[in-house]
Design a protein around this motif. Sequence first.
Motif, short mmCIF file in Angstrom:
data_model
loop_
_atom_site.label_atom_id
_atom_site.label_comp_id
_atom_site.label_asym_id
_atom_site.label_seq_id
_atom_site.Cartn_x
_atom_site.Cartn_y
_atom_site.Cartn_z
N CYS A 120 -0.76 0.02 17.49
CA CYS A 120 -1.04 1.15 18.37
C CYS A 120 -1.10 2.43 17.63
CB CYS A 120 0.21 1.30 19.46
SG CYS A 120 1.68 2.15 18.74
N PHE A 121 -1.01 2.55 16.70
CA PHE A 121 -1.25 3.91 15.54
C PHE A 121 -2.49 3.83 14.91
CE2 PHE A 121 3.51 3.05 15.78
CZ PHE A 121 3.99 4.27 16.17
N PHE A 122 -3.15 2.74 14.91
CA PHE A 122 -4.27 2.45 14.02
C PHE A 122 -5.38 3.60 14.44
CE2 PHE A 122 -3.56 -2.05 12.54
CZ PHE A 122 -2.16 -1.87 12.18
N ARG A 123 -5.40 3.73 16.06
CA ARG A 123 -6.36 4.69 16.48
C ARG A 123 -6.30 5.96 15.97
NH1 ARG A 123 -8.40 3.19 21.14
NH2 ARG A 123 -6.38 2.11 21.62
N LEU A 124 -5.04 6.39 15.86
CA LEU A 124 -4.68 7.98 15.54
C LEU A 124 -4.99 8.07 13.84
CD1 LEU A 124 -1.20 8.34 17.00
CD2 LEU A 124 -3.37 9.09 17.84
N PHE A 125 -4.98 6.85 13.05
CA PHE A 125 -5.26 7.18 11.46
C PHE A 125 -6.43 6.94 11.20
CE2 PHE A 125 -0.67 6.77 11.74
CZ PHE A 125 -0.39 7.63 10.51
N GLY A 129 -0.05 -0.53 4.78
CA GLY A 129 0.63 0.16 3.67
C GLY A 129 0.45 1.94 3.69
N TYR A 130 -0.73 2.30 4.40
CA TYR A 130 -0.85 3.52 4.54
C TYR A 130 -0.15 4.08 5.57
CZ TYR A 130 -3.14 8.03 5.30
OH TYR A 130 -3.85 9.37 5.27
N ILE A 131 -0.06 3.47 6.75
CA ILE A 131 0.47 3.91 7.70
C ILE A 131 1.86 4.13 7.65
CG2 ILE A 131 1.11 3.14 10.24
CD1 ILE A 131 -1.90 2.62 10.67
N ARG A 174 7.51 2.12 -2.14
CA ARG A 174 6.12 2.04 -2.48
C ARG A 174 5.74 3.38 -3.33
NH1 ARG A 174 7.44 3.94 2.57
NH2 ARG A 174 7.15 1.95 3.44
N ILE A 175 4.57 3.04 -3.84
CA ILE A 175 3.92 4.13 -4.67
C ILE A 175 3.48 5.28 -3.77
CG2 ILE A 175 2.10 4.69 -6.47
CD1 ILE A 175 2.25 1.83 -7.58
N ASP A 176 3.88 6.29 -4.09
CA ASP A 176 3.21 7.53 -3.31
C ASP A 176 2.94 8.71 -4.25
OD1 ASP A 176 5.82 8.77 -3.55
OD2 ASP A 176 6.44 8.09 -1.60
N ASP A 177 2.45 9.66 -3.79
CA ASP A 177 2.06 10.76 -4.68
C ASP A 177 3.25 11.44 -5.42
OD1 ASP A 177 -0.49 10.44 -3.83
OD2 ASP A 177 -0.49 12.16 -2.44
N ASP A 178 4.29 11.62 -4.46
CA ASP A 178 5.54 12.12 -5.11
C ASP A 178 6.04 11.44 -6.56
OD1 ASP A 178 8.04 13.90 -5.10
OD2 ASP A 178 8.98 12.01 -4.68
N TYR A 179 6.07 9.89 -6.08
CA TYR A 179 6.58 9.02 -7.21
C TYR A 179 5.72 9.24 -8.41
CZ TYR A 179 7.02 4.95 -9.89
OH TYR A 179 7.20 3.97 -11.12
N TYR A 205 -2.80 -2.75 -0.78
CA TYR A 205 -3.95 -2.05 -1.18
C TYR A 205 -4.75 -1.27 -0.23
CZ TYR A 205 -8.63 -1.30 -3.01
OH TYR A 205 -9.97 -0.59 -3.55
N GLN A 206 -4.93 0.01 -0.54
CA GLN A 206 -5.64 0.70 0.54
C GLN A 206 -7.05 1.07 0.19
OE1 GLN A 206 -4.52 1.48 3.66
NE2 GLN A 206 -6.73 1.82 3.70
N GLU A 207 -7.88 0.43 0.65
CA GLU A 207 -9.22 0.46 0.24
C GLU A 207 -9.91 1.56 0.90
OE1 GLU A 207 -13.32 -2.52 -0.04
OE2 GLU A 207 -11.52 -2.96 1.03
N HIS A 208 -10.74 2.41 0.34
CA HIS A 208 -11.38 3.25 0.75
C HIS A 208 -12.86 2.89 1.09
CE1 HIS A 208 -12.35 7.79 1.84
NE2 HIS A 208 -13.29 7.46 0.97
N LEU A 209 -13.13 2.71 2.58
CA LEU A 209 -14.45 2.23 2.88
C LEU A 209 -15.54 3.29 3.08
CD1 LEU A 209 -13.53 -0.36 5.67
CD2 LEU A 209 -14.20 -0.90 3.15
N LYS A 210 -16.65 3.18 2.58
CA LYS A 210 -17.81 4.19 2.81
C LYS A 210 -18.73 3.63 3.73
CE LYS A 210 -17.45 6.18 -1.82
NZ LYS A 210 -17.16 7.63 -1.20
N PRO A 211 -19.69 4.24 4.31
CA PRO A 211 -20.57 3.46 5.11
C PRO A 211 -21.45 2.33 4.65
CG PRO A 211 -20.70 5.83 5.42
CD PRO A 211 -19.69 5.51 4.08
N ALA A 212 -21.62 1.49 5.46
CA ALA A 212 -22.35 0.30 4.92
C ALA A 212 -23.84 0.42 4.83
CB ALA A 212 -21.81 -1.00 5.70
N PHE A 213 -24.15 1.42 5.81
CA PHE A 213 -25.68 1.71 5.79
C PHE A 213 -26.06 3.00 5.59
CE2 PHE A 213 -24.57 -1.49 8.78
CZ PHE A 213 -25.38 -2.62 8.44
N LEU A 214 -26.83 3.42 4.74
CA LEU A 214 -27.55 4.67 4.32
C LEU A 214 -27.85 5.44 5.25
CD1 LEU A 214 -29.57 3.85 0.91
CD2 LEU A 214 -27.37 4.34 1.12
N ASP A 215 -28.47 5.05 6.19
CA ASP A 215 -29.01 5.71 7.40
C ASP A 215 -27.84 5.80 8.79
OD1 ASP A 215 -29.21 3.13 8.07
OD2 ASP A 215 -31.26 3.23 9.14
#
Length: 648
Positions: free
Chosen positions: A371-376, A354-356, A111-116, A274-284
């Motif tokens: 079972c790992f998703f909660r930790l991440f 992919g991230y995990i 995979r593509i990682d920072d080291d690569y 693809y590891q999408e970076h989600l931002k809050p869906a609502f401003l408030d």
Amino acid sequence: MTDIKIFVTYKEKHKVLKSDIITPIQTGRAIADEVFEDMIGDDTGDNISAENPKYNELSAQYWVWKNYDKIGNPDYVGFMHYRRHFLFNNKYNTLLNGEWLKGSNIYKIQRIDDDYIKQNLASNVIKNSNYKKYDCIVLKPYDVTKLNSKDIRTQYIEKVPEQHPENFDLFIKVVREMMPEYEEEISAIETGSVQYLCNMFIMKKDLFFQYSKFLFTVLERVRKLIDATYYTEQEIRFLGYMGEFLLSIFVMHLKKNKYKVLERDGIYVKETNYQEHLKPAFLDNKTAIAVSCSNEYTPYLSVYLLSLAEHTVSNSNYDIIILEKSITENNKQKLKDMLKGYKNISLRFLDVSGYINTKVKIPLSHYREECFFRLFAPELLSDYEKIIFTDCDLVLQDDIMQLNQFDLNGKPLAACIDFIMNAHYGLSWVDWKDYVGKVLGLKDIYSYVNTGVIVVDVKKYLKRQIRQKCLSIMEKQELRTLEQDALNSVLQTNIAKLPTAWNVMTMQKQMYDWQFLKAMSFYVKQQYLKDKLNPKVIHYAAARKPWLFPDEEMAEIWWGYARKTPFYEEIMARLIDFKVSQRPPAGTDYHTVYMMEHPFRNFVKKISYKIKKQIGSKAHRSKYKEKYNRINSKIEQVKNLKDQVKRI
């Protein structure tokens, strides 16, 4: 301003590569379902973006050729794919994962990682690769006889899916008529076996313009001569494949005319999630409601979501994120359609596999990946202030956003005391008290929490590196309740306690038979019975889930929501299949059948025999060692008999 630009083509979402040299470009954007905001597209100015199904990645090359002034007018220009790159650093270890094609100089990485990126694609690495010494850089040529093909024509019509020999022959005829000065190189493609792959190159500006004119002039003539009206999605890609042949012809001609051509090794990336970076869906609202789920569990997730939706309030927004790796697009759409009437609910899906995979060193054969998703979650949702993370085997009976108002008192996480664990402590024939105290190292075993409903302070969680500490524990030993045990062990009493009505765990019938209520501490029992009268969350944490055992405690509440979901028929079909599967096949040992119906008794016996085989006389130990081995063997038989159940 750099004197070289390398464009990386993307048709779908994958990890984005971007620097002052590397520019990501979305191909076929004019007809795409989604515009990728973090890159340029091939659909502005003079373009063939709408023809991308035929041209594949070449629609990006056409755009760069016709809109060169928009890219900074570099002296060199090149093209790579999201998963196929040049090997710019010859010292990079390419021997770990083998070759992409048999006998090729294109090597696989996981995979593509920072080291690569740092070692092979960083700007300083590309600048130090001496590209300025050459007129053209391509991948090392490949001989298709290594794939058991006689020649390129045979490879094209027999190994490339759904391509036609008459199209290859027409292509050769056209290029021969239009470019007679390339006759020697055309013959090499027509009857030979060596070619340049992947439509990848780096060229000086003048050569790039010369090649692009050559390429698209020929392809345009071929396009007009082939009626692709009724071609399939695979058949219609013929121009993209022919582009590889034209690149080969052009580069061979350059070499014959003494241009300086460098042939490099390449890289093929196996995993491109693809590891999408989600931002809050609502401003408030800076609080996410997160839950992990597999595709198999999606029908049960729908019940959870509907119970949540039916207890929303109009003055709150609900930013729901499903952490997953396998849910189908059809199932995602069904869930979205189910909630579309709730204007204050946002439902999104985040593929985290992919991230995990880059972080977890524990063999996944020991655990379900979910079972790992909660930790991440705090890392994946780092733009949020809080995360309300829950299991999906539960139903809401109150507004979940009330948890957002709960004061964590400076602690990184809040959860409910696990009353069922308290009952385990009171049972003399199980060793949970020793396990929690000695193995997990809890100084106060009665502070053990259930993580089916938690509230996380994202910044504090990340600052304390809780995920890393939990994984460190899980890598050293197999824990009974996985990340829940790890969180308790790492945080100890540094967990704020939610009101216990927010995680009321049901008891299955056998737990009443085994006196779980009686085993609870007096005040715990009183609170547990009180919570059950007015639960805010009903958690079906026991093994016998309501969707397979509708006669278990509070199952009727779960089914009340299930009937209103779009998955009701599927849930019913699974229940029927399960009940049928419980009928043992002919010749089945009925002791095994009895064990299937009484799994908790098997567990108790196993623990009892394990203890007894370690104490007493030699004869006593030998007797219970045999019993222990026998019960283990029977438990394995039960597992084998339940294989069908695991698939439904």
